[in-house]
Design a protein around this motif. Sequence first.
Motif, PDB file in Angstrom:
ATOM      1  N   GLU A 179       0.877  -1.187  -0.070  1.00 15.94           N
ATOM      2  CA  GLU A 179      -0.076  -0.150   0.094  1.00 15.94           C
ATOM      3  C   GLU A 179       1.017   1.212   0.102  1.00 15.94           C
ATOM      4  N   LYS A 180       1.944   1.305   0.974  1.00 15.91           N
ATOM      5  CA  LYS A 180       2.773   2.596   0.945  1.00 15.91           C
ATOM      6  C   LYS A 180       3.688   2.542  -0.338  1.00 15.91           C
ATOM      7  N   ALA A 181       4.017   1.484  -0.789  1.00 17.34           N
ATOM      8  CA  ALA A 181       4.979   1.387  -2.162  1.00 17.34           C
ATOM      9  C   ALA A 181       4.081   1.915  -3.196  1.00 17.34           C
ATOM     10  N   THR A 182       2.886   1.637  -3.483  1.00 12.07           N
ATOM     11  CA  THR A 182       1.960   2.225  -4.530  1.00 12.07           C
ATOM     12  C   THR A 182       1.877   3.600  -4.465  1.00 12.07           C
ATOM     13  N   LEU A 183       1.785   4.227  -3.288  1.00 12.82           N
ATOM     14  CA  LEU A 183       1.852   5.567  -3.010  1.00 12.82           C
ATOM     15  C   LEU A 183       3.116   6.473  -3.765  1.00 12.82           C
ATOM     16  N   LYS A 184       4.122   5.780  -3.103  1.00 15.26           N
ATOM     17  CA  LYS A 184       5.297   6.197  -3.025  1.00 15.26           C
ATOM     18  C   LYS A 184       6.239   6.029  -4.153  1.00 15.26           C
ATOM     19  N   TYR A 185       6.232   4.761  -4.821  1.00 17.73           N
ATOM     20  CA  TYR A 185       6.911   4.346  -5.893  1.00 17.73           C
ATOM     21  C   TYR A 185       6.265   4.017  -7.182  1.00 17.73           C
ATOM     22  N   PHE A 186       5.187   3.053  -7.002  1.00 15.38           N
ATOM     23  CA  PHE A 186       4.434   2.565  -8.501  1.00 15.38           C
ATOM     24  C   PHE A 186       3.750   3.690  -9.266  1.00 15.38           C
ATOM     25  N   GLN A 187       3.332   4.909  -8.439  1.00 15.10           N
ATOM     26  CA  GLN A 187       2.941   5.628  -9.269  1.00 15.10           C
ATOM     27  C   GLN A 187       3.624   6.710 -10.019  1.00 15.10           C
ATOM     28  N   HIS A 188       5.101   6.453  -9.950  1.00 14.37           N
ATOM     29  CA  HIS A 188       6.078   7.064 -10.582  1.00 14.37           C
ATOM     30  C   HIS A 188       6.692   6.541 -11.407  1.00 14.37           C
ATOM     31  N   PRO A 189       6.321   5.851 -12.564  1.00 11.50           N
ATOM     32  CA  PRO A 189       7.024   4.885 -13.429  1.00 11.50           C
ATOM     33  C   PRO A 189       8.135   5.459 -14.147  1.00 11.50           C
ATOM     34  N   GLN A 190       8.442   6.634 -14.408  1.00 13.78           N
ATOM     35  CA  GLN A 190       9.372   7.189 -14.746  1.00 13.78           C
ATOM     36  C   GLN A 190      10.705   7.377 -13.899  1.00 13.78           C
ATOM     37  N   THR A 191      10.406   7.425 -12.751  1.00 16.27           N
ATOM     38  CA  THR A 191      11.452   7.379 -11.710  1.00 16.27           C
ATOM     39  C   THR A 191      11.925   6.350 -10.954  1.00 16.27           C
ATOM     40  N   TYR A 192      11.069   5.338 -10.801  1.00 14.83           N
ATOM     41  CA  TYR A 192      11.578   4.093  -9.993  1.00 14.83           C
ATOM     42  C   TYR A 192      11.061   2.985 -10.717  1.00 14.83           C
ATOM     43  N   ALA A 193      11.981   2.018 -10.504  1.00 13.87           N
ATOM     44  CA  ALA A 193      11.812   0.268 -11.018  1.00 13.87           C
ATOM     45  C   ALA A 193      11.828  -0.724  -9.905  1.00 13.87           C
ATOM     46  N   LEU A 194      10.924  -1.178  -9.745  1.00 15.02           N
ATOM     47  CA  LEU A 194      10.752  -2.333  -8.613  1.00 15.02           C
ATOM     48  C   LEU A 194      10.124  -3.580  -9.196  1.00 15.02           C
ATOM     49  N   CYS A 195      10.260  -4.605  -8.508  1.00 13.23           N
ATOM     50  CA  CYS A 195       9.641  -5.782  -8.894  1.00 13.23           C
ATOM     51  C   CYS A 195       9.203  -6.363  -7.561  1.00 13.23           C
ATOM     52  N   HIS A 196       7.761  -6.797  -7.655  1.00 16.12           N
ATOM     53  CA  HIS A 196       7.334  -7.310  -6.300  1.00 16.12           C
ATOM     54  C   HIS A 196       7.502  -9.027  -6.632  1.00 16.12           C
ATOM     55  N   TYR A 197       8.177  -9.586  -5.816  1.00 18.52           N
ATOM     56  CA  TYR A 197       8.719 -11.309  -6.043  1.00 18.52           C
ATOM     57  C   TYR A 197       7.728 -11.844  -4.934  1.00 18.52           C
ATOM     58  N   VAL A 198       7.235 -13.157  -5.002  1.00 19.42           N
ATOM     59  CA  VAL A 198       6.724 -14.005  -4.517  1.00 19.42           C
ATOM     60  C   VAL A 198       7.654 -15.365  -4.727  1.00 19.42           C
ATOM     61  N   ILE A 199       8.180 -16.065  -3.568  1.00 20.44           N
ATOM     62  CA  ILE A 199       8.955 -17.404  -3.782  1.00 20.44           C
ATOM     63  C   ILE A 199       7.731 -18.136  -2.997  1.00 20.44           C
ATOM     64  N   LYS A 200       7.265 -19.122  -3.613  1.00 22.76           N
ATOM     65  CA  LYS A 200       6.389 -19.761  -2.975  1.00 22.76           C
ATOM     66  C   LYS A 200       6.221 -21.370  -3.450  1.00 22.76           C
ATOM     67  N   ASN A 201       6.512 -22.318  -2.621  1.00 22.78           N
ATOM     68  CA  ASN A 201       6.780 -23.778  -3.024  1.00 22.78           C
ATOM     69  C   ASN A 201       8.096 -23.738  -4.035  1.00 22.78           C
ATOM     70  N   ASN A 202       8.802 -23.114  -3.635  1.00 25.72           N
ATOM     71  CA  ASN A 202      10.085 -23.120  -4.507  1.00 25.72           C
ATOM     72  C   ASN A 202      10.012 -22.308  -6.181  1.00 25.72           C
ATOM     73  N   LYS A 203       9.024 -21.985  -6.235  1.00 31.93           N
ATOM     74  CA  LYS A 203       8.746 -21.328  -7.572  1.00 31.93           C
ATOM     75  C   LYS A 203       8.550 -19.850  -7.346  1.00 31.93           C
ATOM     76  N   ILE A 204       9.041 -19.212  -8.512  1.00 28.74           N
ATOM     77  CA  ILE A 204       9.368 -17.621  -8.464  1.00 28.74           C
ATOM     78  C   ILE A 204       8.371 -16.795  -9.355  1.00 28.74           C
ATOM     79  N   TYR A 205       7.618 -15.933  -8.602  1.00 26.50           N
ATOM     80  CA  TYR A 205       6.703 -15.214  -9.408  1.00 26.50           C
ATOM     81  C   TYR A 205       6.953 -13.577  -9.187  1.00 26.50           C
TER      82      TYR A 205
END
Length: 607
Positions: A163-189
């Motif tokens: 929720e905080k990252a959406t306001l601070k980073y995700f709404q500024h695509p020209q400035t920031y680049a991030l990936c939201h990772y989930v590792i579950k059952n040894n698979k990467i999403y």
Amino acid sequence: MWLVLFYFFIPISSISAESRLFGPGLRASFQVPVRYFYLQTYDANGQKLNHSTQPLDRIEFHLTRVSDQLSVHSYRKIDDLNDGTYLFRYRLYESVKDLHLYIRFGNEDIEHVIQGYIYSDGCYCPETNLTQWFDAFECSASRSQLRTDMELFKTIDMKQVLEKATLKYFQHPQTYALCHYVIKNNKIYRKCYGEHTGFKMFSDAIFLSLSRKVVMPDVEFLMNLGDYPLSDTNDDPLPLISWCGSEQTYDIILPTYEITEATLQMLSRTTLDIFAMSTTRHLPWSKKIPKGFFRGRDSCPERLDLVRLSRKHPDLLDANLTRMFFYRDQISEFEPFAPHVPMPEFFNYKYQISLDGTVASYRLPYLLAGDSLIFKQSSSYYEHFYRDLMPHKHYIPIKKDLSDLIEQLQWAKAHDAEARTIIKHAQRFTQRNLLPNHILCYHVQVLQEYAKRLISPVQIHSDMELVQHETDESHIKKDNCHCHRLEMSTNTGYGTRAPGIVYSCLIKNNSDAEVTIQVEFSGLADHHREVVDIELAKGEEQIVDEKEFEHGEQQTKYRKGIELIRVKQFDGKTIELKKPFDGVASPKQNWVFEIENDAIKSVDPQK
């Protein structure tokens, strides 16, 4: 505390007293992308030699299967360390059981057999016991930066983080680049945000590589794809994972993409790796140029100042820019630019000047591995290992504005012996902290510590994509190997899944009366069976710790899995819950079993 293993000489009956092999690449469990070991030469009296005894063209190195003596598809490399020691490296392109190493060293025939299953980097066969994996990889006990990074984050709720990252980073695509990772059952999403997310190829590659080697903990996090750390101190900082840290931010630091890529691509697409500086034949110390050396682009203002200083003190410095990008308004002052110099040629000079780039200088690991004295600029930026470096032991510190650089260079010229001692300490530091196994270890240690602090359930979001082996790793050759891990399923190749095993549990008595409980563990054979008896009053709970068994000629330790929960109630009634347990699709520790009046429930502790 992590168990740190040390190398032991391997007794080989066919080796004369003139040479011995040692190193982790002589063990099957050391599953790095490129395995390595050493050959040490000795004289007739058993004393180590400190000089080369054979030219490389008189050394042969072959790998064959023990079963049929056919050659194993591999890339092999031999390097002379010029101190009586030779480095042998090999990258396997196929997996094999019982690998035969043959070395022709001058007139010597040296043979060694690595017993067990030796998996290639393209084989999906992860170790399910994380402790055993740490031991096999000789993971360093020093994690001072990681401890510091995690101090602020006692618990992590990813719902709030997003929720905080959406306001601070995700709404500024020209400035920031991030990936939201989930590792579950040894698979990467992942789901990435920003216009410039190309660097996800580096994070994808290391997580995929690790997933083939070890079952990683279920974890969810945000990965910063830029060089600059982002978790500032002005407000509530977010537990972002980054490649570089600073004194003004709270990012959790991984090894940089540069040294990680060099680890994964060794003897493949890259020629610069942590071994390259020690395997290149440099000038003897007495023939090195007694000046400070620097080549690079204009990534920070102090680099420009260094060139100016070099022009004032050409007897002490040889510093120049190879190109300009950031300060092009001053380009006329620094033209003509110097030609590119390969890093091994840096060490024709006695002294190396290490300055910041846009952030920390990612070349520092390679400078530490070389044989020149490092003068490191004071900086607010750092990599994952800086906290363990000691000034005047591993390098000479210089002020950020370079005002004491000339004085320090003059000191070094007057204290030659001390300078060479510092160089030896720096080289030893790289051997203990920056080799391929250390880089892989640190990644897993970060994920493990992060996962411990998650209080939100690790869930795969509907907008995430699966990061796939081979598809997202063009350099990896798929190995349709058969995984022989004792605790793995019988599937082969990339389709192999981590097993649904419970190693330890928390049992809660939610029934109306006291109960007697039997927890039945099993291993590979019938004699590995073990039953734990406990009694719980109404409302009580108890942890049942994991159990181990030994198997094989080397008495390797493996973890037992829980097969059955049997409950005898106060009225004499018995209820049971057998494996497979609901919700368990991968290895689990401290899984929850809740005893009701008429049933035993399998409960995910994170839900």
